[in-house]
Design a protein around this motif. Structure first.
Motif, PDB file in Angstrom:
ATOM      1  N   ILE A  35     -14.097  26.813  -5.208  1.00 39.59           N
ATOM      2  CA  ILE A  35     -13.867  26.020  -4.172  1.00 39.59           C
ATOM      3  C   ILE A  35     -12.586  25.466  -4.981  1.00 39.59           C
ATOM      4  N   GLY A  36     -11.848  25.091  -3.069  1.00 34.62           N
ATOM      5  CA  GLY A  36     -10.546  25.147  -2.611  1.00 34.62           C
ATOM      6  C   GLY A  36     -10.227  24.219  -1.791  1.00 34.62           C
ATOM      7  N   GLY A  37      -9.276  23.045  -2.060  1.00 34.78           N
ATOM      8  CA  GLY A  37      -8.653  22.439  -1.262  1.00 34.78           C
ATOM      9  C   GLY A  37      -7.959  21.583  -1.820  1.00 34.78           C
ATOM     10  N   TYR A  38      -7.751  20.248  -0.857  1.00 39.05           N
ATOM     11  CA  TYR A  38      -6.157  19.294  -1.531  1.00 39.05           C
ATOM     12  C   TYR A  38      -7.039  18.119  -1.657  1.00 39.05           C
ATOM     13  N   GLN A  85       4.582  36.267   1.362  1.00 41.48           N
ATOM     14  CA  GLN A  85       4.182  36.437  -0.186  1.00 41.48           C
ATOM     15  C   GLN A  85       2.846  36.339  -0.407  1.00 41.48           C
ATOM     16  N   VAL A  86       2.621  36.070  -0.541  1.00 46.79           N
ATOM     17  CA  VAL A  86       1.363  35.148  -1.419  1.00 46.79           C
ATOM     18  C   VAL A  86       0.067  36.409  -0.532  1.00 46.79           C
ATOM     19  N   LYS A  87       0.489  36.531   1.158  1.00 42.04           N
ATOM     20  CA  LYS A  87      -0.729  37.743   1.918  1.00 42.04           C
ATOM     21  C   LYS A  87      -0.496  39.038   1.343  1.00 42.04           C
ATOM     22  N   ARG A  88       1.312  39.274   1.223  1.00 43.02           N
ATOM     23  CA  ARG A  88       1.364  40.736   0.548  1.00 43.02           C
ATOM     24  C   ARG A  88       0.887  41.351  -0.745  1.00 43.02           C
ATOM     25  N   VAL A  89       0.813  40.313  -1.252  1.00 41.55           N
ATOM     26  CA  VAL A  89       0.273  40.157  -2.811  1.00 41.55           C
ATOM     27  C   VAL A  89      -1.369  40.523  -2.894  1.00 41.55           C
ATOM     28  N   LEU A  90      -2.036  39.850  -2.010  1.00 40.06           N
ATOM     29  CA  LEU A  90      -3.508  40.118  -1.441  1.00 40.06           C
ATOM     30  C   LEU A  90      -4.182  41.595  -1.248  1.00 40.06           C
ATOM     31  N   ARG A 107     -11.069  46.145   4.846  1.00 36.92           N
ATOM     32  CA  ARG A 107     -10.881  45.010   4.917  1.00 36.92           C
ATOM     33  C   ARG A 107     -10.971  44.290   4.869  1.00 36.92           C
ATOM     34  N   ILE A 108      -9.977  42.835   5.186  1.00 40.14           N
ATOM     35  CA  ILE A 108      -9.542  41.697   5.069  1.00 40.14           C
ATOM     36  C   ILE A 108      -9.302  40.261   5.512  1.00 40.14           C
ATOM     37  N   GLN A 109      -9.644  39.233   5.680  1.00 41.65           N
ATOM     38  CA  GLN A 109      -9.722  37.859   6.145  1.00 41.65           C
ATOM     39  C   GLN A 109      -9.317  36.636   5.483  1.00 41.65           C
ATOM     40  N   PHE A 110      -8.180  36.266   5.516  1.00 40.39           N
ATOM     41  CA  PHE A 110      -7.498  34.932   5.294  1.00 40.39           C
ATOM     42  C   PHE A 110      -8.903  33.484   5.899  1.00 40.39           C
ATOM     43  N   THR A 111      -8.300  32.801   4.572  1.00 42.54           N
ATOM     44  CA  THR A 111      -8.895  31.917   4.926  1.00 42.54           C
ATOM     45  C   THR A 111      -7.828  31.167   4.582  1.00 42.54           C
ATOM     46  N   VAL A 112      -6.971  30.453   5.002  1.00 41.60           N
ATOM     47  CA  VAL A 112      -5.830  29.700   4.211  1.00 41.60           C
ATOM     48  C   VAL A 112      -6.447  27.966   4.490  1.00 41.60           C
ATOM     49  N   ILE A 113      -6.032  26.901   3.293  1.00 39.13           N
ATOM     50  CA  ILE A 113      -6.864  25.489   2.796  1.00 39.13           C
ATOM     51  C   ILE A 113      -4.889  25.227   2.277  1.00 39.13           C
ATOM     52  N   ASP A 114      -4.796  24.801   3.765  1.00 40.97           N
ATOM     53  CA  ASP A 114      -3.820  23.952   3.177  1.00 40.97           C
ATOM     54  C   ASP A 114      -3.840  21.945   4.053  1.00 40.97           C
ATOM     55  N   LYS A 115      -2.902  21.576   3.469  1.00 46.01           N
ATOM     56  CA  LYS A 115      -2.590  19.794   4.208  1.00 46.01           C
ATOM     57  C   LYS A 115      -2.665  19.534   5.408  1.00 46.01           C
ATOM     58  N   ASN A 116      -3.013  20.809   6.124  1.00 43.83           N
ATOM     59  CA  ASN A 116      -3.120  20.518   7.517  1.00 43.83           C
ATOM     60  C   ASN A 116      -4.692  20.909   7.947  1.00 43.83           C
ATOM     61  N   GLY A 117      -5.484  21.251   6.476  1.00 42.00           N
ATOM     62  CA  GLY A 117      -7.249  21.666   6.964  1.00 42.00           C
ATOM     63  C   GLY A 117      -7.580  23.148   6.520  1.00 42.00           C
ATOM     64  N   VAL A 118      -8.283  23.383   6.907  1.00 32.91           N
ATOM     65  CA  VAL A 118      -8.576  25.435   7.178  1.00 32.91           C
ATOM     66  C   VAL A 118      -8.512  26.038   8.510  1.00 32.91           C
ATOM     67  N   GLU A 121      -8.312  33.551   9.706  1.00 34.82           N
ATOM     68  CA  GLU A 121      -7.621  34.512  10.608  1.00 34.82           C
ATOM     69  C   GLU A 121      -8.313  35.075  10.808  1.00 34.82           C
ATOM     70  N   GLU A 122      -7.642  36.305  12.171  1.00 34.04           N
ATOM     71  CA  GLU A 122      -9.001  36.984  12.001  1.00 34.04           C
ATOM     72  C   GLU A 122      -8.692  38.853  10.916  1.00 34.04           C
ATOM     73  N   ALA A 123      -9.689  39.451  11.229  1.00 37.63           N
ATOM     74  CA  ALA A 123      -9.791  40.154  10.287  1.00 37.63           C
ATOM     75  C   ALA A 123      -9.035  41.153  10.543  1.00 37.63           C
ATOM     76  N   GLN A 124      -8.334  41.854   9.436  1.00 35.80           N
ATOM     77  CA  GLN A 124      -7.980  43.386   9.275  1.00 35.80           C
ATOM     78  C   GLN A 124      -8.043  44.420   8.628  1.00 35.80           C
ATOM     79  N   ASP A 125      -7.872  45.590   9.353  1.00 33.82           N
ATOM     80  CA  ASP A 125      -8.092  46.604   8.472  1.00 33.82           C
ATOM     81  C   ASP A 125      -6.413  46.883   7.453  1.00 33.82           C
ATOM     82  N   ILE A 126      -7.166  47.157   6.339  1.00 33.84           N
ATOM     83  CA  ILE A 126      -6.133  47.714   5.157  1.00 33.84           C
ATOM     84  C   ILE A 126      -6.498  49.104   4.876  1.00 33.84           C
TER      85      ILE A 126
END
Length: 149
Positions: A35-38, A85-90, A107-118, A121-126
């Motif tokens: 569970i993530g959020g602000y 930088q966090v995305k590079r580590v992940l 494939r990886i798909q990032f979901t970013v939760i910040d002060k502006n909401g959720v 992003e598009e999935a990308q190949d690893i």
């Protein structure tokens, strides 16, 4: 399974109670929730497992990634990193996972939760890294054949 409340702590407590009550009547369902959020302007990341155990941390890893990604995050995680930088580590973590579990999609798909909401992003190949010096010079086979002699 998604529950939406006004704050993330309530969501985690509700999930903990549901899982705990199911466990008490011996109808255990294997459910792990992240569970993530602000909450009150502060970042929140929580985890609830099938026993109703919950924890809060700066990063949470579940499943197969626990064995390979947790040590990478311990070594490379810094509180003041920016999003790239966090995305590079992940991505490095997922390269290891794609090499170890070859049946899964790389494939990886990032979901970013910040002060502006959720933001999803598009999935990308690893592309997993296969050109390790150890495997290129077949050192493992040499060590194994030497141990047989």
């Amino acid at each position: 399974c998604f529950f939406f409340f006004n704050d993330t702590a309530t969501t985690e407590i509700y999930t903990e109670q549901i899982v705990g009550s199911v466990r008490c009547v011996q109808e255990t369902d294997y459910m792990v929730s992240v569970i993530g959020g602000y909450q009150n302007g502060q970042r929140y990341l929580g985890y609830v497992d099938l026993h109703g155990t919950h924890l809060e941390d700066t990063h949470i890893v579940t499943g197969f990634a626990t064995y390979f990604c947790k040590p990478l995050l311990w070594n490379y995680w810094k509180e003041d990193q920016d999003e790239q930088q966090v995305k590079r580590v992940l991505i490095e973590c997922f390269k290891v996972l794609a090499a170890k579990q070859t049946t899964a999609q790389a494939r990886i798909q990032f979901t970013v939760i910040d002060k502006n909401g959720v933001r999803i992003e598009e999935a990308q190949d690893i592309l997993p890294k296969w050109d390790f010096k150890f495997t290129l010079n077949r050192a493992s086979e040499k060590l194994y054949s030497e141990s047989l002699n």
